[in-house]
Scaffold this active site. Structure first.
Site, PDB file in Angstrom:
ATOM      1  N   ASP A  13       0.702  -1.182   0.019  1.00 23.71           N
ATOM      2  CA  ASP A  13      -0.076   0.057   0.015  1.00 23.71           C
ATOM      3  C   ASP A  13       0.822   1.140  -0.035  1.00 23.71           C
ATOM      4  O   ASP A  13       0.407   2.072   0.515  1.00 23.71           O
ATOM      5  CB  ASP A  13      -1.091   0.033   1.101  1.00 23.71           C
ATOM      6  N   LYS A  16       2.189   2.423  -5.104  1.00 28.37           N
ATOM      7  CA  LYS A  16       2.969   2.290  -6.393  1.00 28.37           C
ATOM      8  C   LYS A  16       2.079   2.764  -7.651  1.00 28.37           C
ATOM      9  O   LYS A  16       2.858   3.199  -8.542  1.00 28.37           O
ATOM     10  CB  LYS A  16       3.113   0.757  -6.386  1.00 28.37           C
ATOM     11  N   GLY A  40      -4.307  -4.615  -4.148  1.00 29.96           N
ATOM     12  CA  GLY A  40      -5.545  -3.608  -4.786  1.00 29.96           C
ATOM     13  C   GLY A  40      -4.792  -2.245  -5.375  1.00 29.96           C
ATOM     14  O   GLY A  40      -4.221  -1.680  -4.499  1.00 29.96           O
ATOM     15  N   HIS A  41      -4.997  -1.993  -6.469  1.00 30.81           N
ATOM     16  CA  HIS A  41      -4.376  -0.619  -7.178  1.00 30.81           C
ATOM     17  C   HIS A  41      -5.684  -0.121  -7.777  1.00 30.81           C
ATOM     18  O   HIS A  41      -6.432  -0.383  -8.482  1.00 30.81           O
ATOM     19  CB  HIS A  41      -3.589  -0.869  -8.318  1.00 30.81           C
ATOM     20  N   GLN A 222       2.152  -5.904  -3.222  1.00 32.38           N
ATOM     21  CA  GLN A 222       2.438  -5.961  -1.778  1.00 32.38           C
ATOM     22  C   GLN A 222       3.676  -5.228  -1.446  1.00 32.38           C
ATOM     23  O   GLN A 222       4.200  -4.191  -2.396  1.00 32.38           O
ATOM     24  CB  GLN A 222       2.536  -7.312  -1.041  1.00 32.38           C
TER      25      GLN A 222
HETATM   26  P1  IMP Z   1      -2.488 -12.961   1.921  1.00 27.01           P
HETATM   27  O1  IMP Z   1      -1.445 -12.204   1.003  1.00 27.01           O
HETATM   28  O2  IMP Z   1      -3.807 -12.617   1.736  1.00 27.01           O
HETATM   29  O3  IMP Z   1      -2.175 -14.458   2.259  1.00 27.01           O
HETATM   30  O4  IMP Z   1      -2.140 -12.035   3.361  1.00 27.01           O
HETATM   31  C1  IMP Z   1      -0.972 -12.174   4.187  1.00 27.01           C
HETATM   32  C2  IMP Z   1      -0.622 -10.800   4.784  1.00 27.01           C
HETATM   33  O5  IMP Z   1       0.007  -9.954   3.602  1.00 27.01           O
HETATM   34  C3  IMP Z   1      -1.627 -10.161   5.431  1.00 27.01           C
HETATM   35  O6  IMP Z   1      -0.949  -9.284   6.504  1.00 27.01           O
HETATM   36  C4  IMP Z   1      -2.395  -9.076   4.345  1.00 27.01           C
HETATM   37  O7  IMP Z   1      -2.808  -7.931   5.104  1.00 27.01           O
HETATM   38  C5  IMP Z   1      -0.897  -8.864   3.598  1.00 27.01           C
HETATM   39  N1  IMP Z   1      -1.340  -8.318   2.283  1.00 27.01           N
HETATM   40  C6  IMP Z   1      -1.557  -8.987   1.266  1.00 27.01           C
HETATM   41  N2  IMP Z   1      -1.736  -8.147   0.283  1.00 27.01           N
HETATM   42  C7  IMP Z   1      -1.533  -7.145   0.511  1.00 27.01           C
HETATM   43  C8  IMP Z   1      -1.721  -5.790  -0.068  1.00 27.01           C
HETATM   44  O8  IMP Z   1      -1.763  -5.785  -1.321  1.00 27.01           O
HETATM   45  N3  IMP Z   1      -1.048  -4.563   0.684  1.00 27.01           N
HETATM   46  C9  IMP Z   1      -0.916  -4.492   2.031  1.00 27.01           C
HETATM   47  N4  IMP Z   1      -1.169  -5.900   2.659  1.00 27.01           N
HETATM   48  C10 IMP Z   1      -1.369  -7.034   2.008  1.00 27.01           C
END
Ligand code: IMP
Length: 422
Positions: A13, A16, A40-41, A222
């Site tokens: 977040d 980017k 999420g963009h 991420q």
């Molecule tokens: P997962 O990727 O859904 O398995 O989540 C694992 C961890 O990564 C959790 O703490 C999520 O909140 C975090 N996470 C996954 N995708 C994002 C993102 O796009 N932005 C911020 N945190 C993310």
């Protein structure tokens, strides 16, 4: 020719999309190498908000090919929704989107397994996005994944789904039967029909663009601190978000990388559980959350907020090979009378200037802060570094010195033009 790479260097977040947008004007291809719909963009088109999860934001460039690399985990249902949204805004990718046949597919049962696992973990849950990311990558590591090229064989897909349901029953005593998932399974099959059209190997096209001297943009999702190996394990995502992941998630090699843009917010945020040394459980944290509108684009969850962490920034620059720092959301700090930056940590009476060997103890250490004066005025509309208030320049110079890399881009607001390039 240049291969430009945009990577988040905090916990995701970082904003980017903004730098992707400013680097997109003359690109022939944009690609993603890891993750899936957990990203999420948010992009704006004619005043309308579009949130993309799997398709790279570079899709806005109508002349660019969009490649979804084999390192990704693809959710057909989510992807179909994104494609529909793009058609609505006259951005249909048609013949310029390709999904690697070797990408891993996410089914409704991966999402179910993600949910069941998180619920069973109770207070030890990771706080995942519940998009099925971990279970799908687990299949990949177990050499049991459903690959995109296998979507041609619906019998095989049905057998895969049946095995997955059995797994939920055995592992988590799930009592639901196949029939109770009819809606999800139908939606999955419908989406598979739609996305099958886009499954084709793009190695040849990518290679040809590079050999012709074209420009490629690679979008990370991420951030480094969520990397499976370099992040705050186990509170990470299940993919390699670091630059290393590019060369296993896309058919290019490391000698081709030119510019690595490491994106950092002017402060730090995190969603989900896990250590966060500079987190502020006070009015400052609340101020950053409210002013920066810190709520997840994928899940809507409020983001935890804290001060810029230069120790982790140095780590990000080193591990990712960053040669341009991008600072985003600087304007969120506008009203603060003073701003802190963590420059070192203390642990067991010792001072640490880096995190080497102590990543697993991040939750125990105490940050050592330097305090800088705020600028307490708006910086919107300022287009050069030299025109920024003295204290803003001082803050950025300090971050640059502490992070051991040149800051080349500074985002000062939500609009496209609120970007200072140096
Ligand atoms: P997962 O990727 O859904 O398995 O989540 C694992 C961890 O990564 C959790 O703490 C999520 O909140 C975090 N996470 C996954 N995708 C994002 C993102 O796009 N932005 C911020 N945190 C993310």
């Amino acid at each position: 020719m240049s291969v430009n790479i945009v990577l988040g260097c905090q916990w995701g977040d970082e904003g980017k999309g903004k730098i992707v947008d400013s680097l997109s004007s003359d690109i022939q291809a944009v690609a993603r190498f890891q993750g899936g719909a957990n990203a999420g963009h948010t992009i704006y088109r004619k005043g309308e908000k579009i949130v993309l999860h799997q398709i790279p934001s570079g899709i806005l460039q109508k002349a660019a090919y969009c490649f979804l690399g084999h390192g990704m985990v693809i959710d057909p249902v989510g992807l179909q929704e994104e494609l529909e949204a793009l058609v609505k805004y006259d951005l249909a990718p048609e013949h310029r989107l390709a999904i690697s046949p070797y990408a891993t597919i996410i089914t409704p049962f991966h999402k179910e397994l993600d949910r069941l696992r998180e619920e069973a973990a109770g207070t030890a849950s990771i706080g995942t996005t519940r998009k099925g990311i971990g279970p799908a990558y687990a299949d990949l590591i177990n050499r049991e994944a459903l690959k995109a090229w296998e979507l041609e064989d619906m019998d095989l897909v049905s057998e895969f789904l049946t095995r997955q349901l059995l797994l939920t029953q055995k592992l988590y005593q799930n009592e639901k039967t196949f029939n109770e998932y009819t809606a999800e399974i139908e939606a999955f099959f419908t989406a598979v029909e739609t996305i099958r059209f886009y499954i084709q190997d793009f190695t040849g096209e990518l290679k040809a663009i590079i050999e012709r001297g074209g420009n490629i943009l690679i979008e990370g999702a991420q951030g480094l601190l969520l990397d499976l190996d370099y992040g705050t394990y186990p509170y990470v995502t299940s993919s390699h978000t670091s630059s290393g992941g590019i060369f296993t998630g896309l058919p290019i090699n490391f000698t081709m990388a030119d510019n690595v843009y490491g994106v950092f917010k002017a402060y730090v945020t995190r969603v989900g559980n896990g250590p966060f040394p500079t987190e502020q459980f006070n009015a400052i944290g609340k101020h950053l959350q409210d002013t920066g509108f810190e709520f997840g684009a994928t899940t809507g969850r409020p983001r935890r907020c804290g001060w810029y962490d230069a120790v982790l920034a140095r780590y990000g620059v080193y591990i990712n090979g960053v040669n341009h720092i991008v600072i985003t959301k600087l304007d969120v700090l506008n009203d603060l009378p003073e701003i802190k930056v963590a420059v070192a940590y203390e642990l067991d009476g010792k001072r640490f200037d880096n995190v080497f060997g102590i990543m697993h103890r991040l939750g125990e250490l105490t940050p050592v802060y330097e305090t800088l004066p705020g600028w307490q005025q708006s910086i919107s509309g300022i287009s050069t570094f030299e025109d920024l208030p003295q204290n803003t320049q001082r803050y950025l110079n300090f971050l640059e010195e502490q992070s051991a890399c040149r800051i080349t881009h500074i985002s000062t607001g939500v609009n496209r033009e609120d970007m200072i390039c140096r």
